[in-house]
Write a protein that holds these residues in place. Sequence first.
Motif, PDB file in Angstrom:
ATOM      1  N   GLU A  14       1.163  -0.894   0.255  1.00  0.00           N
ATOM      2  CA  GLU A  14      -0.048  -0.001   0.011  1.00  0.00           C
ATOM      3  C   GLU A  14       1.094   1.447   0.282  1.00  0.00           C
ATOM      4  OE1 GLU A  14      -3.428   1.943   2.177  1.00  0.00           O
ATOM      5  OE2 GLU A  14      -2.768   0.584   3.161  1.00  0.00           O
ATOM      6  N   LEU A  15       1.680   1.329   0.719  1.00  0.00           N
ATOM      7  CA  LEU A  15       2.902   2.812   0.812  1.00  0.00           C
ATOM      8  C   LEU A  15       3.611   2.700  -0.353  1.00  0.00           C
ATOM      9  CD1 LEU A  15       4.616   4.597   2.273  1.00  0.00           C
ATOM     10  CD2 LEU A  15       6.488   2.768   3.096  1.00  0.00           C
ATOM     11  N   LYS A  16       3.576   1.682  -0.891  1.00  0.00           N
ATOM     12  CA  LYS A  16       5.064   1.704  -2.600  1.00  0.00           C
ATOM     13  C   LYS A  16       3.497   2.023  -3.775  1.00  0.00           C
ATOM     14  CE  LYS A  16       6.723  -1.619  -5.959  1.00  0.00           C
ATOM     15  NZ  LYS A  16       6.382  -2.522  -6.364  1.00  0.00           N
ATOM     16  N   GLN A  17       2.284   1.940  -3.326  1.00  0.00           N
ATOM     17  CA  GLN A  17       1.559   2.774  -4.625  1.00  0.00           C
ATOM     18  C   GLN A  17       0.753   4.001  -4.042  1.00  0.00           C
ATOM     19  OE1 GLN A  17      -2.674   0.069  -3.830  1.00  0.00           O
ATOM     20  NE2 GLN A  17      -1.510  -1.795  -4.653  1.00  0.00           N
ATOM     21  N   PHE A  18       1.282   4.144  -2.735  1.00  0.00           N
ATOM     22  CA  PHE A  18       1.035   5.953  -2.740  1.00  0.00           C
ATOM     23  C   PHE A  18       2.714   7.128  -3.113  1.00  0.00           C
ATOM     24  CE2 PHE A  18      -1.812   4.915   1.476  1.00  0.00           C
ATOM     25  CZ  PHE A  18      -2.926   5.346   0.691  1.00  0.00           C
ATOM     26  N   ILE A  19       3.560   5.925  -3.335  1.00  0.00           N
ATOM     27  CA  ILE A  19       4.442   6.527  -3.216  1.00  0.00           C
ATOM     28  C   ILE A  19       4.447   6.193  -4.577  1.00  0.00           C
ATOM     29  CG2 ILE A  19       6.900   6.162  -3.352  1.00  0.00           C
ATOM     30  CD1 ILE A  19       6.714   5.453  -0.827  1.00  0.00           C
ATOM     31  N   ARG A  21       2.134   6.834  -7.032  1.00  0.00           N
ATOM     32  CA  ARG A  21       1.210   8.224  -7.006  1.00  0.00           C
ATOM     33  C   ARG A  21       1.957   8.573  -7.289  1.00  0.00           C
ATOM     34  NH1 ARG A  21      -3.493   6.643  -4.084  1.00  0.00           N
ATOM     35  NH2 ARG A  21      -4.723   8.840  -4.788  1.00  0.00           N
ATOM     36  N   ILE A  22       2.366   9.116  -6.016  1.00  0.00           N
ATOM     37  CA  ILE A  22       2.995  11.315  -5.546  1.00  0.00           C
ATOM     38  C   ILE A  22       3.973  10.894  -6.787  1.00  0.00           C
ATOM     39  CG2 ILE A  22       4.286  12.383  -4.242  1.00  0.00           C
ATOM     40  CD1 ILE A  22       3.062  10.719  -1.967  1.00  0.00           C
ATOM     41  N   GLU A  23       4.531   9.898  -7.401  1.00  0.00           N
ATOM     42  CA  GLU A  23       6.307  10.569  -8.230  1.00  0.00           C
ATOM     43  C   GLU A  23       5.453  10.679  -9.428  1.00  0.00           C
ATOM     44  OE1 GLU A  23       9.047   7.598  -6.460  1.00  0.00           O
ATOM     45  OE2 GLU A  23       8.313   6.749  -7.548  1.00  0.00           O
ATOM     46  N   ARG A  24       3.692   9.437 -10.166  1.00  0.00           N
ATOM     47  CA  ARG A  24       3.461  10.243 -11.003  1.00  0.00           C
ATOM     48  C   ARG A  24       3.080  11.716 -11.203  1.00  0.00           C
ATOM     49  NH1 ARG A  24       1.782   5.350 -10.975  1.00  0.00           N
ATOM     50  NH2 ARG A  24      -0.447   5.701  -9.866  1.00  0.00           N
ATOM     51  N   LEU A  25       2.312  12.253 -10.164  1.00  0.00           N
ATOM     52  CA  LEU A  25       1.653  13.541  -9.922  1.00  0.00           C
ATOM     53  C   LEU A  25       2.944  13.970  -9.803  1.00  0.00           C
ATOM     54  CD1 LEU A  25      -0.981  12.921  -7.382  1.00  0.00           C
ATOM     55  CD2 LEU A  25      -1.392  13.436  -9.736  1.00  0.00           C
ATOM     56  N   GLU A  26       4.201  14.046  -9.314  1.00  0.00           N
ATOM     57  CA  GLU A  26       5.240  14.880  -9.568  1.00  0.00           C
ATOM     58  C   GLU A  26       5.791  14.963 -11.218  1.00  0.00           C
ATOM     59  OE1 GLU A  26       6.601  17.105  -7.209  1.00  0.00           O
ATOM     60  OE2 GLU A  26       5.429  16.429  -5.124  1.00  0.00           O
ATOM     61  N   GLU A  27       5.903  14.445 -11.447  1.00  0.00           N
ATOM     62  CA  GLU A  27       6.378  14.367 -13.506  1.00  0.00           C
ATOM     63  C   GLU A  27       4.622  15.017 -13.889  1.00  0.00           C
ATOM     64  OE1 GLU A  27       6.232  10.195 -14.561  1.00  0.00           O
ATOM     65  OE2 GLU A  27       7.860   9.414 -12.957  1.00  0.00           O
ATOM     66  N   GLU A  28       3.924  15.220 -13.714  1.00  0.00           N
ATOM     67  CA  GLU A  28       2.481  15.352 -14.037  1.00  0.00           C
ATOM     68  C   GLU A  28       2.939  17.076 -13.981  1.00  0.00           C
ATOM     69  OE1 GLU A  28      -1.289  14.321 -13.833  1.00  0.00           O
ATOM     70  OE2 GLU A  28      -0.280  12.340 -13.697  1.00  0.00           O
ATOM     71  N   LYS A  29       3.396  17.519 -12.277  1.00  0.00           N
ATOM     72  CA  LYS A  29       3.260  18.793 -12.114  1.00  0.00           C
ATOM     73  C   LYS A  29       4.789  19.254 -13.221  1.00  0.00           C
ATOM     74  CE  LYS A  29       4.951  19.399  -7.539  1.00  0.00           C
ATOM     75  NZ  LYS A  29       4.902  20.158  -6.580  1.00  0.00           N
ATOM     76  N   LYS A  30       5.511  18.879 -13.040  1.00  0.00           N
ATOM     77  CA  LYS A  30       6.720  18.874 -13.553  1.00  0.00           C
ATOM     78  C   LYS A  30       6.381  19.772 -15.327  1.00  0.00           C
ATOM     79  CE  LYS A  30      11.654  18.665 -15.423  1.00  0.00           C
ATOM     80  NZ  LYS A  30      11.452  19.255 -15.852  1.00  0.00           N
ATOM     81  N   ALA A  31       5.622  18.117 -15.904  1.00  0.00           N
ATOM     82  CA  ALA A  31       5.293  18.980 -17.166  1.00  0.00           C
ATOM     83  C   ALA A  31       4.259  19.876 -17.256  1.00  0.00           C
ATOM     84  CB  ALA A  31       4.369  17.220 -17.790  1.00  0.00           C
ATOM     85  N   LEU A  32       3.709  20.189 -16.616  1.00  0.00           N
ATOM     86  CA  LEU A  32       2.399  21.146 -16.608  1.00  0.00           C
ATOM     87  C   LEU A  32       3.316  22.295 -16.002  1.00  0.00           C
ATOM     88  CD1 LEU A  32      -0.394  20.292 -14.637  1.00  0.00           C
ATOM     89  CD2 LEU A  32      -0.289  20.488 -16.936  1.00  0.00           C
ATOM     90  N   SER A  33       4.454  22.712 -15.339  1.00  0.00           N
ATOM     91  CA  SER A  33       5.165  23.733 -15.361  1.00  0.00           C
ATOM     92  C   SER A  33       5.885  23.852 -15.971  1.00  0.00           C
ATOM     93  CB  SER A  33       6.124  22.925 -13.461  1.00  0.00           C
ATOM     94  OG  SER A  33       7.261  24.296 -14.002  1.00  0.00           O
ATOM     95  N   ASP A  34       6.889  23.227 -16.744  1.00  0.00           N
ATOM     96  CA  ASP A  34       7.604  23.643 -17.808  1.00  0.00           C
ATOM     97  C   ASP A  34       6.700  23.950 -19.394  1.00  0.00           C
ATOM     98  OD1 ASP A  34       9.856  21.994 -16.856  1.00  0.00           O
ATOM     99  OD2 ASP A  34       9.124  20.532 -18.182  1.00  0.00           O
ATOM    100  N   ASP A  35       4.884  23.877 -19.879  1.00  0.00           N
ATOM    101  CA  ASP A  35       4.007  23.722 -20.280  1.00  0.00           C
ATOM    102  C   ASP A  35       3.861  25.370 -19.569  1.00  0.00           C
ATOM    103  OD1 ASP A  35       4.255  21.810 -22.165  1.00  0.00           O
ATOM    104  OD2 ASP A  35       1.904  21.066 -20.707  1.00  0.00           O
ATOM    105  N   ILE A  36       3.373  25.861 -19.134  1.00  0.00           N
ATOM    106  CA  ILE A  36       3.262  27.028 -18.090  1.00  0.00           C
ATOM    107  C   ILE A  36       4.598  27.745 -18.501  1.00  0.00           C
ATOM    108  CG2 ILE A  36       3.075  28.604 -16.201  1.00  0.00           C
ATOM    109  CD1 ILE A  36       1.459  26.489 -15.035  1.00  0.00           C
ATOM    110  N   ARG A  37       6.144  27.588 -18.732  1.00  0.00           N
ATOM    111  CA  ARG A  37       7.066  28.507 -18.415  1.00  0.00           C
ATOM    112  C   ARG A  37       7.305  28.958 -20.149  1.00  0.00           C
ATOM    113  NH1 ARG A  37      10.319  24.799 -16.804  1.00  0.00           N
ATOM    114  NH2 ARG A  37       9.714  25.571 -14.609  1.00  0.00           N
ATOM    115  N   GLU A  38       6.812  27.693 -21.225  1.00  0.00           N
ATOM    116  CA  GLU A  38       6.993  28.368 -22.202  1.00  0.00           C
ATOM    117  C   GLU A  38       5.955  29.034 -22.532  1.00  0.00           C
ATOM    118  OE1 GLU A  38       6.155  24.063 -24.876  1.00  0.00           O
ATOM    119  OE2 GLU A  38       7.927  22.699 -23.959  1.00  0.00           O
TER     120      GLU A  38
END
Length: 84
Positions: A14-19, A21-38
């Motif tokens: 269960e802990l691994k699944q949470f981690i 999910r967090i990692e995927r969301l962090e990747e999405e957040k970085k991609a969105l941040s890059d898009d906004i910067r562009e």
Amino acid sequence: MTADIAETGVAGEELKQFIERIERLEEEKKALSDDIREVYAELKGRGFDSKVVRQIVRIRKQDHAERKEMEAILDLYMQALNMA
């Protein structure tokens, strides 16, 4: 999962699944941040002031009453400093 808890005292799967999910969301957040910067780079390239646009975006997030109160206080402070 029950065996996991029995062995280690922690629900590892269960802990691994949470981690993950967090990692995927962090990747999405970085991609969105890059898009906004562009977008900001694009608008700057078109002659707009990115600092002012950032301020406008921040202001538009505020509640109307909150914004009016902030503007009134800002105006009051500027008058006190003879900046108006």
